[in-house]
Design a protein around this motif. Structure first.
Motif, PDB file in Angstrom:
ATOM      1  N   ILE A   1       0.867  -0.821   0.063  1.00 63.30           N
ATOM      2  CA  ILE A   1       0.470   0.068  -0.413  1.00 63.30           C
ATOM      3  C   ILE A   1       0.983   1.109   0.183  1.00 63.30           C
ATOM      4  O   ILE A   1       2.208   1.556   0.176  1.00 63.30           O
ATOM      5  CB  ILE A   1      -1.012   0.168   1.067  1.00 63.30           C
ATOM      6  CG1 ILE A   1      -0.011  -0.248   2.442  1.00 63.30           C
ATOM      7  CG2 ILE A   1      -1.862  -0.959   1.477  1.00 63.30           C
ATOM      8  CD1 ILE A   1      -0.758  -0.035   3.602  1.00 63.30           C
ATOM      9  N   CYS A   2      -0.074   2.504  -0.043  1.00 68.37           N
ATOM     10  CA  CYS A   2       0.997   3.893  -0.307  1.00 68.37           C
ATOM     11  C   CYS A   2       0.801   4.235   0.757  1.00 68.37           C
ATOM     12  O   CYS A   2      -0.493   4.274   1.298  1.00 68.37           O
ATOM     13  CB  CYS A   2       1.021   4.851  -1.679  1.00 68.37           C
ATOM     14  SG  CYS A   2       1.298   6.476  -1.587  1.00 68.37           S
ATOM     15  N   GLY A   3       1.996   5.003   2.071  1.00 66.29           N
ATOM     16  CA  GLY A   3       1.464   5.398   2.569  1.00 66.29           C
ATOM     17  C   GLY A   3       1.886   6.948   2.695  1.00 66.29           C
ATOM     18  O   GLY A   3       1.161   7.397   4.155  1.00 66.29           O
ATOM     19  N   THR A   4       1.890   7.117   2.058  1.00 63.52           N
ATOM     20  CA  THR A   4       1.280   8.793   1.846  1.00 63.52           C
ATOM     21  C   THR A   4       0.184   9.705   1.383  1.00 63.52           C
ATOM     22  O   THR A   4       0.031   8.518   0.406  1.00 63.52           O
ATOM     23  CB  THR A   4       2.940   9.582   1.686  1.00 63.52           C
ATOM     24  OG1 THR A   4       4.002   9.447   1.625  1.00 63.52           O
ATOM     25  CG2 THR A   4       2.724  11.385   1.033  1.00 63.52           C
ATOM     26  N   ALA A   5      -0.145  10.554   1.823  1.00 63.95           N
ATOM     27  CA  ALA A   5      -1.165  10.723   1.244  1.00 63.95           C
ATOM     28  C   ALA A   5      -0.978  11.841  -0.077  1.00 63.95           C
ATOM     29  O   ALA A   5      -0.906  12.469   0.045  1.00 63.95           O
ATOM     30  CB  ALA A   5      -2.804  11.062   2.199  1.00 63.95           C
ATOM     31  N   ARG A   6      -2.424  12.354  -0.631  1.00 61.95           N
ATOM     32  CA  ARG A   6      -1.787  12.898  -1.783  1.00 61.95           C
ATOM     33  C   ARG A   6      -1.364  14.715  -0.558  1.00 61.95           C
ATOM     34  O   ARG A   6      -0.898  15.083  -1.909  1.00 61.95           O
ATOM     35  CB  ARG A   6      -3.134  13.647  -2.589  1.00 61.95           C
ATOM     36  CG  ARG A   6      -3.798  12.986  -3.309  1.00 61.95           C
ATOM     37  CD  ARG A   6      -4.854  12.659  -4.174  1.00 61.95           C
ATOM     38  NE  ARG A   6      -5.224  11.284  -4.750  1.00 61.95           N
ATOM     39  CZ  ARG A   6      -7.274  11.183  -4.698  1.00 61.95           C
ATOM     40  NH1 ARG A   6      -7.851  12.771  -5.105  1.00 61.95           N
ATOM     41  NH2 ARG A   6      -7.132   9.553  -5.426  1.00 61.95           N
ATOM     42  N   ASP A   7      -2.013  14.679   0.462  1.00 61.56           N
ATOM     43  CA  ASP A   7      -0.991  15.823   0.874  1.00 61.56           C
ATOM     44  C   ASP A   7      -0.264  16.020   1.914  1.00 61.56           C
ATOM     45  O   ASP A   7       0.384  17.106   2.039  1.00 61.56           O
ATOM     46  CB  ASP A   7      -2.405  16.845   1.873  1.00 61.56           C
ATOM     47  CG  ASP A   7      -2.735  15.803   3.182  1.00 61.56           C
ATOM     48  OD1 ASP A   7      -1.819  14.807   2.785  1.00 61.56           O
ATOM     49  OD2 ASP A   7      -3.354  16.011   3.692  1.00 61.56           O
ATOM     50  N   GLY A   8       0.322  14.735   1.462  1.00 65.71           N
ATOM     51  CA  GLY A   8       2.006  14.139   1.709  1.00 65.71           C
ATOM     52  C   GLY A   8       1.635  13.925   3.604  1.00 65.71           C
ATOM     53  O   GLY A   8       2.728  14.159   4.063  1.00 65.71           O
ATOM     54  N   SER A   9       0.319  13.875   4.356  1.00 63.34           N
ATOM     55  CA  SER A   9       0.457  13.466   5.372  1.00 63.34           C
ATOM     56  C   SER A   9      -0.114  11.943   5.531  1.00 63.34           C
ATOM     57  O   SER A   9       0.592  11.265   4.490  1.00 63.34           O
ATOM     58  CB  SER A   9      -0.486  14.188   5.948  1.00 63.34           C
ATOM     59  OG  SER A   9      -2.136  13.980   5.579  1.00 63.34           O
ATOM     60  N   PRO A  10       0.734  11.395   6.398  1.00 62.64           N
ATOM     61  CA  PRO A  10       0.280   9.689   6.625  1.00 62.64           C
ATOM     62  C   PRO A  10      -1.058   9.143   5.599  1.00 62.64           C
ATOM     63  O   PRO A  10      -2.321  10.151   5.996  1.00 62.64           O
ATOM     64  CB  PRO A  10       0.163   9.392   7.926  1.00 62.64           C
ATOM     65  CG  PRO A  10       0.937  10.314   8.284  1.00 62.64           C
ATOM     66  CD  PRO A  10       0.899  11.865   7.753  1.00 62.64           C
ATOM     67  N   ALA A  11      -1.432   7.954   5.472  1.00 58.85           N
ATOM     68  CA  ALA A  11      -2.306   7.745   4.703  1.00 58.85           C
ATOM     69  C   ALA A  11      -3.631   7.526   5.665  1.00 58.85           C
ATOM     70  O   ALA A  11      -3.145   7.412   7.147  1.00 58.85           O
ATOM     71  CB  ALA A  11      -2.542   6.742   3.426  1.00 58.85           C
ATOM     72  N   CYS A  12      -4.781   7.307   5.942  1.00 58.41           N
ATOM     73  CA  CYS A  12      -5.525   6.848   6.609  1.00 58.41           C
ATOM     74  C   CYS A  12      -6.813   5.995   5.619  1.00 58.41           C
ATOM     75  O   CYS A  12      -7.209   6.554   4.541  1.00 58.41           O
ATOM     76  CB  CYS A  12      -6.091   7.889   7.331  1.00 58.41           C
ATOM     77  SG  CYS A  12      -7.300   9.422   6.576  1.00 58.41           S
ATOM     78  N   ALA A  13      -7.979   5.647   6.299  1.00 56.93           N
ATOM     79  CA  ALA A  13      -8.813   5.510   6.044  1.00 56.93           C
ATOM     80  C   ALA A  13      -8.750   4.465   5.524  1.00 56.93           C
ATOM     81  O   ALA A  13      -7.398   3.329   5.653  1.00 56.93           O
ATOM     82  CB  ALA A  13      -9.790   6.294   5.094  1.00 56.93           C
TER      83      ALA A  13
END
Length: 142
Positions: A118-130
């Motif tokens: 999985i990718c651990g970074t969200a589009r905004d550069g913060s940690p992925a969640c949900a």
């Protein structure tokens, strides 16, 4: 379902591109962090665990969580949720396992590890969640 009606399968979640220096962990049976790890410079993190799979398929195990009758997933805790109380983030990632191809499960019963990346970074550069979609899922030898 009896435990004898299930097969133990080894699994691994690989977090590709985690936000550097942020603590990640699996969620333990009691809801706390398990096996906390921190990526120094954003190198991948890997978490190994076992699940028991029965006909259906149905998934069981200390890290397996459920939502409804069919959905099964594993939580990855991030930041404060993983035990780093100084982190600005407190998040969890849901990694679905109920959608693993039955053919892949059958191959894993004979050995190997099902690896979900999985990718651990969200589009905004913060940690992925949900709910975090699998980038790939494969069977690897040990």
């Amino acid at each position: 379902m009896k435990r004898t009606d299930t097969t133990e399968i080894r699994m691994r979640i690989v977090i590709d591109q985690p936000v550097a220096h942020v603590l990640h962990s699996l969620q333990s049976r009691d809801g706390g962090p398990l096996d906390p790890q921190r990526s120094g410079d954003g190198e991948p993190l890997a978490f190994d665990f076992h699940v028991r799979v029965g006909p259906g398929p149905k998934f069981f195990g200390d890290q397996v969580r459920s939502e409804g009758h069919l959905r099964r997933f594993v939580y990855v805790r991030v930041g404060q949720a993983a035990g780093d109380h100084a982190s600005p983030w407190s998040r969890r990632m849901k990694v679905d396992i109920h959608d693993i191809d039955p053919a892949l499960l059958a191959r894993a019963e004979r050995g190997g590890i099902i690896v979900t990346t999985i990718c651990g970074t969200a589009r905004d550069g913060s940690p992925a969640c949900a709910t975090v979609p699998a980038l790939r899922r494969e069977l690897v030898e040990r």
